[in-house]
Design a protein around this motif. Sequence first.
Motif, PDB file in Angstrom:
ATOM      1  N   GLU A  40     -62.809  90.615  18.217  1.00 22.01           N
ATOM      2  CA  GLU A  40     -63.602  91.362  19.190  1.00 22.01           C
ATOM      3  C   GLU A  40     -62.969  92.719  19.507  1.00 22.01           C
ATOM      4  O   GLU A  40     -63.671  93.724  19.652  1.00 22.01           O
TER       5      GLU A  40
ATOM      6  N   VAL B 163     -61.179  93.933  25.740  1.00 21.75           N
ATOM      7  CA  VAL B 163     -61.851  92.676  26.079  1.00 21.75           C
ATOM      8  C   VAL B 163     -61.359  92.164  27.440  1.00 21.75           C
ATOM      9  O   VAL B 163     -60.213  92.399  27.823  1.00 21.75           O
TER      10      VAL B 163
ATOM     11  N   ASN C 175     -62.175  86.287  27.751  1.00 17.83           N
ATOM     12  CA  ASN C 175     -62.422  86.240  26.314  1.00 17.83           C
ATOM     13  C   ASN C 175     -61.514  85.228  25.614  1.00 17.83           C
ATOM     14  O   ASN C 175     -61.920  84.599  24.634  1.00 17.83           O
TER      15      ASN C 175
END
Length: 238
Positions: free
Chosen positions: A69, A89, A93
């Motif tokens: 991510e 993030v 997460n």
Amino acid sequence: MRLSGRGDVAVVAILAAYGTLVLATFWDSPYFAALLLLPPPIVLGLILGDPRMAAAMGLSGSILGPLTEMACVAGGLWTYANTGGLPYVPPWNFPIWACFPPAVWLLTRALLGTDVTITSSPRALPLALAGIGAEIAIFVSLGMNPPLALAGGAALAAAVIFAFRERATLAMMGTGALLGPICESLPIAAGAWWYAAPVDLFGMPAYMILAYSIFGGLVGHASKAVGALLAGGDYFPP
């Protein structure tokens, strides 16, 4: 704690609904959301049936998911509304991705039965990691052109199926394609994050369903390889 196949599916569904509601409700309090999301990976680990396998899968997910991510956020594919001061993030997460491999494997076990091996060839982990790198490269470079992203993703999906010629690969890819979009739709609608490319389905570009499918297969195999190294044995915990 061993459940039936239907029990595995029910637990994953309940925890997916819980996680989705937590993110949709508390995305603007990212550390509180992270705290609320600590129980689900623990529950999934207990249901999985082998503590070492559960730890390996949770650790694999909590590392590979956020790293992927971060690369995608840095590449401009999507943006989080509140990261709590962390780069790229939010803190929730990490526990949410710790849920992904055990959830994928529980659904795979429910689909295929207990005949799901955890033995893994020496090439499985490097192949899976190389595949994740290729997936990042394809979708970051082509993400603003959805037709090309779909074409590149389809080619990678075929390569993953060819590289890991197991029934479990297709099952993991299918469950990944199902879990990701369903769990994203409500938090996206609540404003937790947004995509740069035009959205088509569930508040995301259509290629994200394919991306989740590929990632489900690759992270599933990566976590299986790590789990096999730590847990040993010749079978998925019965």
